[in-house]
Write an enzyme that holds these catalytic residues in place. Structure first.
Site, PDB file in Angstrom:
ATOM      1  N   ARG A  63       0.882  -1.189   0.000  1.00 28.28           N
ATOM      2  CA  ARG A  63       0.000   0.000   0.000  1.00 28.28           C
ATOM      3  C   ARG A  63       0.907   1.222   0.000  1.00 28.28           C
ATOM      4  NH1 ARG A  63      -5.415   1.508   3.303  1.00 28.28           N
ATOM      5  NH2 ARG A  63      -6.117  -0.093   1.855  1.00 28.28           N
ATOM      6  N   HIS A 105      -7.277   0.592  -6.560  1.00 27.22           N
ATOM      7  CA  HIS A 105      -7.529  -0.236  -5.371  1.00 27.22           C
ATOM      8  C   HIS A 105      -8.232  -1.521  -5.832  1.00 27.22           C
ATOM      9  CE1 HIS A 105      -7.824  -1.310  -1.310  1.00 27.22           C
ATOM     10  NE2 HIS A 105      -8.702  -0.450  -0.852  1.00 27.22           N
ATOM     11  N   GLN A 165     -10.118  -3.991  -3.356  1.00 26.52           N
ATOM     12  CA  GLN A 165     -11.409  -3.457  -2.928  1.00 26.52           C
ATOM     13  C   GLN A 165     -12.494  -3.829  -3.928  1.00 26.52           C
ATOM     14  OE1 GLN A 165     -12.304  -1.478  -0.093  1.00 26.52           O
ATOM     15  NE2 GLN A 165     -14.291  -2.061  -0.907  1.00 26.52           N
ATOM     16  N   ASP A 214     -16.986   7.248  -1.600  1.00 29.38           N
ATOM     17  CA  ASP A 214     -15.681   7.135  -0.925  1.00 29.38           C
ATOM     18  C   ASP A 214     -15.374   8.516  -0.339  1.00 29.38           C
ATOM     19  OD1 ASP A 214     -13.095   6.431  -0.135  1.00 29.38           O
ATOM     20  OD2 ASP A 214     -12.251   6.451  -2.162  1.00 29.38           O
ATOM     21  N   CYS A 251     -16.392   1.941   0.449  1.00 27.21           N
ATOM     22  CA  CYS A 251     -15.209   1.112   0.720  1.00 27.21           C
ATOM     23  C   CYS A 251     -14.767   1.222   2.176  1.00 27.21           C
ATOM     24  CB  CYS A 251     -14.090   1.489  -0.224  1.00 27.21           C
ATOM     25  SG  CYS A 251     -13.672   3.244  -0.200  1.00 27.21           S
ATOM     26  N   ARG A 280     -14.017  -8.374   1.761  1.00 29.52           N
ATOM     27  CA  ARG A 280     -12.592  -8.135   1.496  1.00 29.52           C
ATOM     28  C   ARG A 280     -11.806  -9.403   1.803  1.00 29.52           C
ATOM     29  NH1 ARG A 280     -10.447  -3.088   1.416  1.00 29.52           N
ATOM     30  NH2 ARG A 280      -8.708  -4.251   0.552  1.00 29.52           N
TER      31      ARG A 280
HETATM   32  N1  NVA Z   1      -9.740   6.828  -1.590  1.00 22.60           N
HETATM   33  C1  NVA Z   1      -9.431   6.378  -0.259  1.00 22.60           C
HETATM   34  C2  NVA Z   1      -9.695   4.915  -0.148  1.00 22.60           C
HETATM   35  C3  NVA Z   1      -9.451   4.347   1.207  1.00 22.60           C
HETATM   36  C4  NVA Z   1      -9.675   2.859   1.264  1.00 22.60           C
HETATM   37  C5  NVA Z   1      -7.989   6.699   0.045  1.00 22.60           C
HETATM   38  O1  NVA Z   1      -7.138   6.540  -0.836  1.00 22.60           O
HETATM   39  O2  NVA Z   1      -7.696   7.124   1.164  1.00 22.60           O
HETATM   40  N1   CP Z   2     -11.304   0.017   2.230  1.00 22.35           N
HETATM   41  C1   CP Z   2     -10.047  -0.093   2.693  1.00 22.35           C
HETATM   42  O1   CP Z   2      -9.106  -0.338   1.940  1.00 22.35           O
HETATM   43  O2   CP Z   2      -9.949   0.065   4.028  1.00 22.35           O
HETATM   44  P1   CP Z   2      -8.588   0.237   4.850  1.00 22.35           P
HETATM   45  O3   CP Z   2      -8.004   1.553   4.459  1.00 22.35           O
HETATM   46  O4   CP Z   2      -9.012   0.194   6.293  1.00 22.35           O
HETATM   47  O5   CP Z   2      -7.674  -0.904   4.494  1.00 22.35           O
END
Ligand code: NVA
Ligand code: CP
Length: 306
Positions: A102, A129, A132, A223, A263, A291
Site C-alpha cells: 500500500r 484499489h 477493494q 468514498d 469502501c 474483502r
Molecule cells: N480513496 C481512499 C480509499 C481508502 C480505502 C484513500 O485513498 O484514502
Molecule cells: N477500504 C479499505 O481499503 O480500508 P482500509 O483503508 O481500512 O484498508
C-alpha cells in the site's frame, strides 16, 4: 479456472473478465466452507499508509489458509530510510512468497513488480484499489445474483477506487457512472481504457451531475472526499464535493431496490449521511467482510499449490 500462480495484481485490468469471475466463484466457495486449501507460505505487508480492512483481512485470510504474515512496517525497515526500492524488492523476493503493498505512487509498485519475481499485489495506491473492487463485485453478485447489466454509480473523487470501479465494472459487463466535481475527474486514460473494454456494449459515463448519475442505478457507491495523503486540502474540497453526498434525496433517483456501498473508512455527514450508512439499503458491512473472502481467493490463486 486457470490459476493465477506467480502473477502480479497491480491494477484490476491485469485480470481478464473470466479471471475475475473465476476469482469470485472461488471466493464464494471458500466463504461457504466448500474448499479447504492449505499452504505454508509467507505474505509480506508493506504499507506506507494506514489500513484497517486491507491489513486485517489479508492477514486473517492468510492465517486461515495456513500461511504466515510479516508486517514490514516501513518505519522499521530500511526502505523507509531510503534504501532503494530496486534493492529492497530483490531482497524481499528471496524471503517472501507474496508481497502486498500500500503506497502512494503506482510507479513504486511497478518497480517492485519489475525487480521481484514473487506476486506483487496492489493493496491501494493513489491510482488504483483492485482488491477493494474484487470484494465489491462479490458483494454485488451476492445481492443481485449476477453482475451483467447492473448499473453502478459512484459519487466523489475520481481517484483510486473510482479508477478500479471503472475498469472492473466494464470488465464484468456492468454499466458504470462516475459523478465527480469537474476539478476531480478520473484520469482520462482510465476512462478511455474502460470505454475500450466496454466497447459500446455497456455504459461508461462521466458526469458532474449527481442526479443524472443516480437515475435508476442499482448500486450507489461513495468514498471519502479527501484520500490518504490529501488531508491538507480536505476543507477546500468540502464545498466542491457537497452536491455529491450520498443522502436520502440522492437515493430517490436510484432504483427502489438499489444497494449502497462504501469502501470505508467513512466520514459520516460528508460523503454519506449517518441515516444512509445505517439504513436498510446499506450493504457496507457485508462489503467489508467480503474483502477477506475475495482476498483469500486471490491468495489461493496467486500462490497455487505448495
Ligand atoms: N480513496 C481512499 C480509499 C481508502 C480505502 C484513500 O485513498 O484514502
Ligand atoms: N477500504 C479499505 O481499503 O480500508 P482500509 O483503508 O481500512 O484498508
Amino acid at each position: 479456472m486457470e490459476g493465477l500462480k506467480g502473477r502480479d495484481l497491480l491494477g484490476i485490468a491485469d485480470l481478464t473478465a473470466e479471471e475475475i469471475k473465476g476469482l469470485l466463484q472461488l471466493a464464494a466457495q471458500l466463504k461457504a466452507g466448500q474448499l479447504n486449501w492449505q499452504c505454508h507460505k509467507v505474505l509480506g505487508l508493506l504499507f506506507y499508509k494506514a489500513s484497517t480492512r486491507t491489513r486485517v483481512s489479508f492477514s486473517v485470510a492468510m492465517y486461515q489458509i495456513g500461511g504466515q504474515v510479516i508486517d514490514l512496517n516501513p518505519n522499521l525497515t530500511q526502505v523507509g530510510r531510503g534504501e532503494p526500492v530496486i534493492d529492497t524488492a530483490r531482497v524481499l523476493d528471496r524471503y517472501l512468497d507474496i508481497l502486498a503493498i500500500r503506497t502512494f505512487e503506482q510507479k513504486q509498485l511497478e518497480t517492485f513488480a519489475e525487480y521481484a519475481q514473487i506476486p506483487i499485489v496492489n493493496a491501494l495506491t493513489d491510482f488504483e484499489h483492485p482488491c477493494q473492487v474484487l470484494a465489491d463485485l462479490l458483494t454485488i453478485q451476492e445481492c443481485f445474483g449476477s453482475l451483467t447489466g447492473a448499473t453502478l454509480s459512484y459519487f466523489g473523487d475520481g481517484n483510486n477506487v473510482a479508477h478500479s470501479l471503472l475498469l472492473g465494472c466494464a470488465l464484468v459487463g456492468m454499466n458504470v457512472r462516475i459523478a465527480a466535481p469537474s476539478a476531480y475527474p478520473p484520469a482520462l486514460s482510465v476512462i478511455e481504457q474502460a470505454r475500450q473494454i466496454a466497447s459500446g456494449k455497456t455504459e461508461v459515463m462521466l458526469t458532474d451531475d449527481p442526479v443524472a448519475a443516480a437515475q435508476g442505478a442499482n448500486i450507489i457507491y461513495t468514498d471519502v472526499w479527501a484520500s490518504m495523503g490529501q488531508e491538507a486540502s480536505a476543507s477546500d474540497r468540502i464545498p466542491l464535493f457537497e452536491p455529491y453526498q450520498v443522502n436520502q434525496q440522492l437515493l430517490t433517483h436510484a432504483d427502489s431496490e438499489a444497494i449502497v456501498l462504501h469502501c470505508l473508512p467513512a466520514h459520516r455527514g460528508e460523503e454519506i449521511t449517518d441515516e444512509i450508512i445505517e439504513g436498510s439499503q446499506s450493504r457496507v458491512w457485508e462489503q467489508a467482510e467480503n474483502r477477506m473472502h475475495a482476498q483469500k481467493a486471490l491468495l489461493v490463486s496467486l500462490l497455487g499449490a505448495d
